[in-house]
Scaffold this motif. Structure first.
Motif, mmCIF file in Angstrom:
data_model
loop_
_atom_site.group_PDB
_atom_site.id
_atom_site.type_symbol
_atom_site.label_atom_id
_atom_site.label_comp_id
_atom_site.label_asym_id
_atom_site.label_seq_id
_atom_site.Cartn_x
_atom_site.Cartn_y
_atom_site.Cartn_z
ATOM 1 N N ALA A 228 38.636 43.898 36.210
ATOM 2 C CA ALA A 228 38.145 44.713 35.087
ATOM 3 C C ALA A 228 37.129 43.964 34.238
ATOM 4 O O ALA A 228 36.553 44.538 33.313
ATOM 5 C CB ALA A 228 39.315 45.164 34.219
ATOM 6 N N GLU A 229 36.888 42.683 34.551
ATOM 7 C CA GLU A 229 36.019 41.856 33.718
ATOM 8 C C GLU A 229 34.729 41.426 34.412
ATOM 9 O O GLU A 229 33.996 40.603 33.883
ATOM 10 C CB GLU A 229 36.792 40.609 33.268
ATOM 11 C CG GLU A 229 38.006 40.923 32.417
ATOM 12 C CD GLU A 229 38.895 39.716 32.164
ATOM 13 O OE1 GLU A 229 39.469 39.617 31.065
ATOM 14 O OE2 GLU A 229 39.025 38.869 33.083
ATOM 15 N N ILE A 230 34.435 42.006 35.569
ATOM 16 C CA ILE A 230 33.255 41.528 36.310
ATOM 17 C C ILE A 230 31.942 41.866 35.608
ATOM 18 O O ILE A 230 30.916 41.244 35.884
ATOM 19 C CB ILE A 230 33.226 42.050 37.766
ATOM 20 C CG1 ILE A 230 33.105 43.577 37.801
ATOM 21 C CG2 ILE A 230 34.448 41.580 38.532
ATOM 22 C CD1 ILE A 230 32.891 44.117 39.209
ATOM 23 N N HIS A 231 31.959 42.837 34.675
ATOM 24 C CA HIS A 231 30.745 43.179 33.934
ATOM 25 C C HIS A 231 30.613 42.395 32.634
ATOM 26 O O HIS A 231 29.590 42.491 31.954
ATOM 27 C CB HIS A 231 30.729 44.669 33.586
ATOM 28 C CG HIS A 231 30.824 45.584 34.765
ATOM 29 N ND1 HIS A 231 29.885 45.604 35.769
ATOM 30 C CD2 HIS A 231 31.762 46.510 35.100
ATOM 31 C CE1 HIS A 231 30.232 46.512 36.669
ATOM 32 N NE2 HIS A 231 31.363 47.066 36.288
ATOM 33 N N LEU A 257 27.480 37.447 43.252
ATOM 34 C CA LEU A 257 27.741 38.873 43.369
ATOM 35 C C LEU A 257 29.249 39.090 43.513
ATOM 36 O O LEU A 257 29.884 38.539 44.413
ATOM 37 C CB LEU A 257 27.012 39.448 44.585
ATOM 38 C CG LEU A 257 27.062 40.967 44.772
ATOM 39 C CD1 LEU A 257 26.385 41.675 43.602
ATOM 40 C CD2 LEU A 257 26.393 41.367 46.085
ATOM 41 N N LEU A 258 29.827 39.899 42.614
ATOM 42 C CA LEU A 258 31.265 40.146 42.597
ATOM 43 C C LEU A 258 31.552 41.619 42.874
ATOM 44 O O LEU A 258 30.896 42.500 42.315
ATOM 45 C CB LEU A 258 31.870 39.755 41.245
ATOM 46 C CG LEU A 258 31.682 38.301 40.792
ATOM 47 C CD1 LEU A 258 32.332 38.088 39.429
ATOM 48 C CD2 LEU A 258 32.243 37.326 41.822
ATOM 49 N N TYR A 259 32.558 41.852 43.726
ATOM 50 C CA TYR A 259 32.932 43.222 44.101
ATOM 51 C C TYR A 259 34.424 43.403 43.864
ATOM 52 O O TYR A 259 35.239 42.617 44.343
ATOM 53 C CB TYR A 259 32.598 43.487 45.567
ATOM 54 C CG TYR A 259 32.599 44.950 45.949
ATOM 55 C CD1 TYR A 259 31.423 45.682 45.928
ATOM 56 C CD2 TYR A 259 33.772 45.595 46.311
ATOM 57 C CE1 TYR A 259 31.414 47.027 46.263
ATOM 58 C CE2 TYR A 259 33.779 46.937 46.644
ATOM 59 C CZ TYR A 259 32.592 47.649 46.619
ATOM 60 O OH TYR A 259 32.583 48.983 46.942
ATOM 61 N N ALA A 260 34.799 44.457 43.106
ATOM 62 C CA ALA A 260 36.207 44.719 42.780
ATOM 63 C C ALA A 260 36.866 45.502 43.912
ATOM 64 O O ALA A 260 36.383 46.561 44.316
ATOM 65 C CB ALA A 260 36.310 45.498 41.472
ATOM 66 N N LEU A 261 37.978 44.976 44.413
ATOM 67 C CA LEU A 261 38.654 45.575 45.561
ATOM 68 C C LEU A 261 39.838 46.451 45.177
ATOM 69 O O LEU A 261 40.134 47.426 45.869
ATOM 70 C CB LEU A 261 39.148 44.472 46.503
ATOM 71 C CG LEU A 261 38.071 43.551 47.105
ATOM 72 C CD1 LEU A 261 38.739 42.420 47.875
ATOM 73 C CD2 LEU A 261 37.126 44.334 48.005
ATOM 74 N N TYR A 262 40.538 46.127 44.098
ATOM 75 C CA TYR A 262 41.816 46.773 43.806
ATOM 76 C C TYR A 262 41.796 47.551 42.495
ATOM 77 O O TYR A 262 41.000 47.278 41.606
ATOM 78 C CB TYR A 262 42.937 45.728 43.679
ATOM 79 C CG TYR A 262 43.172 44.835 44.851
ATOM 80 C CD1 TYR A 262 43.915 43.674 44.697
ATOM 81 C CD2 TYR A 262 42.683 45.137 46.116
ATOM 82 C CE1 TYR A 262 44.159 42.829 45.769
ATOM 83 C CE2 TYR A 262 42.909 44.299 47.196
ATOM 84 C CZ TYR A 262 43.650 43.138 47.018
ATOM 85 O OH TYR A 262 43.881 42.308 48.072
ATOM 86 N N GLY A 263 42.741 48.499 42.419
ATOM 87 C CA GLY A 263 43.050 49.155 41.157
ATOM 88 C C GLY A 263 42.004 50.133 40.661
ATOM 89 O O GLY A 263 41.168 50.638 41.420
ATOM 90 N N GLU A 268 33.642 48.707 41.794
ATOM 91 C CA GLU A 268 32.724 48.193 40.780
ATOM 92 C C GLU A 268 32.068 46.909 41.305
ATOM 93 O O GLU A 268 32.702 46.095 41.967
ATOM 94 C CB GLU A 268 33.466 47.887 39.481
ATOM 95 C CG GLU A 268 33.950 49.115 38.731
ATOM 96 C CD GLU A 268 32.810 49.915 38.130
ATOM 97 O OE1 GLU A 268 31.946 49.298 37.472
ATOM 98 O OE2 GLU A 268 32.776 51.127 38.330
ATOM 99 N N VAL A 269 30.802 46.741 40.995
ATOM 100 C CA VAL A 269 30.060 45.581 41.488
ATOM 101 C C VAL A 269 29.129 45.076 40.399
ATOM 102 O O VAL A 269 28.594 45.855 39.612
ATOM 103 C CB VAL A 269 29.264 45.954 42.771
ATOM 104 C CG1 VAL A 269 28.246 47.054 42.491
ATOM 105 C CG2 VAL A 269 28.585 44.736 43.373
ATOM 106 N N ALA A 281 41.788 40.194 43.662
ATOM 107 C CA ALA A 281 41.233 41.549 43.557
ATOM 108 C C ALA A 281 39.716 41.560 43.534
ATOM 109 O O ALA A 281 39.105 42.622 43.457
ATOM 110 C CB ALA A 281 41.773 42.233 42.301
ATOM 111 N N ILE A 282 39.100 40.377 43.623
ATOM 112 C CA ILE A 282 37.639 40.268 43.575
ATOM 113 C C ILE A 282 37.127 39.587 44.835
ATOM 114 O O ILE A 282 37.678 38.582 45.294
ATOM 115 C CB ILE A 282 37.182 39.473 42.343
ATOM 116 C CG1 ILE A 282 37.568 40.203 41.055
ATOM 117 C CG2 ILE A 282 35.670 39.237 42.371
ATOM 118 C CD1 ILE A 282 37.233 39.440 39.796
#
Length: 373
Positions: A228-231, A257-263, A268-269, A281-282
């Motif tokens: 939830a904090e990648i941005h 580059l980070l990509y959210a996998l879960y939840g 989100e990227v 989860a990332i």
């Protein structure tokens, strides 16, 4: 102050009549019209009117269900259900009451939330102290807040238009999976784009989480980035060197580059704004030669398609293998840079307008606290 009433069951067709002059208010109408109701899409039948409370003249309402604490001024004849309190013949101007209720909107949101033992009700609201100035002063206060609210609405409109512009550019400047070229193209570029799997043009890894049972793993100096904090440019949690060494958490650098996998944040990227460690989860993606921002925007554009394909009904999780199998249409590096630089400029404008909106909202909230004593 009285509470509305609802016919049961309210989904039964006999309670509604499209030819009726009495509207039926829903929380979706409230949020869509920013609390000032001038039209309603549903209308209630004569039978339904006998089972609910009908208000004819403009009335001040307060939502106590769904969007808890949302003030409303209803300008049209309406059947009011039990999700709203009705201010019946108040001894103040209803616009004054609307802004007075806005002052408490944030604090009232706690009622009825998970873990709360109390729902917002007429006793809580009626026991809240309201100080009434003269009608002339009420009018002056109303005028100030109407002007500030108008400016906020205009600013929100600017922001929404820029977001629409970005969305349109993403659709037009990037070639779809089954297309060899995009709809729009910069002068000087031609030829088909190359289609490759993301895993063929990158390397990647995911992290892990230090055991929460070991307190020595937390409270250190390493930002611990969750999906939830990648941005964001800061994190709520920090881990220690010991936590890093004794877990699968992995360090990444700013610009990764980070990509959210879960939840809830699946799909989100973004490009990381900070150095830190990531959890499981990332997915951290490292490109071999292609532009990081271009790939970010490509994945952002296709988020809904990826989610729809792999997370039917919102169930399950994405995985590194799934994301590595996603096809990316690639132009030459120079064209990638042209496209990503244009989107970046629009994003900068969005950030600027968002900052202005935040400041205006802060000003309004400050005035609410200072002018209603």
């Amino acid at each position: 102050m009285i509470r509305g009433a609802s016919p049961r069951p309210i989904k039964d067709k006999k309670w509604f009549d499209s030819n009726s002059t009495i509207g039926w208010i829903r929380i979706s109408d409230v949020t869509a019209q920013n609390g000032r109701i001038h039209h309603l899409s549903q209308h209630i039948s004569k039978l339904g009117q006998q089972k609910t409370r009908v208000v004819i003249q403009p009335h001040l309402l307060l939502s106590i269900a769904a969007s808890v604490g949302y003030p409303v001024i209803n300008y049209i004849p309406t059947g009011v259900h039990d999700g709203f309190l009705i201010f019946n013949n108040p001894n103040f101007m209803i616009d004054y009451g609307f802004y007075w209720l806005e002052k408490y909107q944030t604090s009232w949101k706690k009622y009825g939330q998970p873990g709360s033992q109390v729902n917002l009700n007429s006793n809580i609201v009626s026991n809240t102290k309201i100080n009434l100035p003269s009608l002339n002063e009420q009018s002056d206060i109303i005028a100030i807040f109407k002007q500030v609210s108008k400016i906020i609405s205009l600013q929100q409109r600017k922001l929404d238009l820029l977001k629409q512009l970005k969305k349109g550019l993403l659709q037009k400047l990037f070639a779809d999976k089954d297309a060899k070229q995009p709809v729009l193209r910069f002068d000087g570029f031609s030829g088909d784009w190359e289609q490759r799997k993301l895993g063929e043009i990158s390397t990647s890894f995911s992290g892990g989480t230090p055991s929460v049972k070991n307190k020595s793993y937390y409270g250190g100096k390493i930002p611990f980035i969750r999906s939830a904090e990648i941005h964001k440019n800061k994190t709520e949690l920090f881990i220690t060197e010991s936590g890093l060494k004794n877990s699968s958490a992995k360090l990444i650098r700013k610009g990764t580059l980070l990509y959210a996998l879960y939840g809830a944040t699946s799909g989100e990227v973004d490009v990381s704004n900070i150095d830190g460690a990531i959890n499981q989860a990332i997915m951290a993606i490292f490109l071999q030669k292609d532009n990081v921002s271009f790939i970010k925007y490509y994945l952002e554009k296709n988020k809904d398609k990826i989610i729809a394909k792999y997370l039917q009904g919102g169930q399950g999780n994405l995985s590194a293998s799934i994301i590595k199998s996603v096809y990316i249409n690639l132009p030459f590096t120079e064209e990638q840079l042209k496209i990503s630089n244009l989107i970046k400029k629009v994003e900068s404008l969005i950030s600027l307008q968002q900052s202005k909106l935040d400041k205006l909202t802060f000003l309004k909230n400050f005035l609410l606290q200072q002018m209603f004593i």
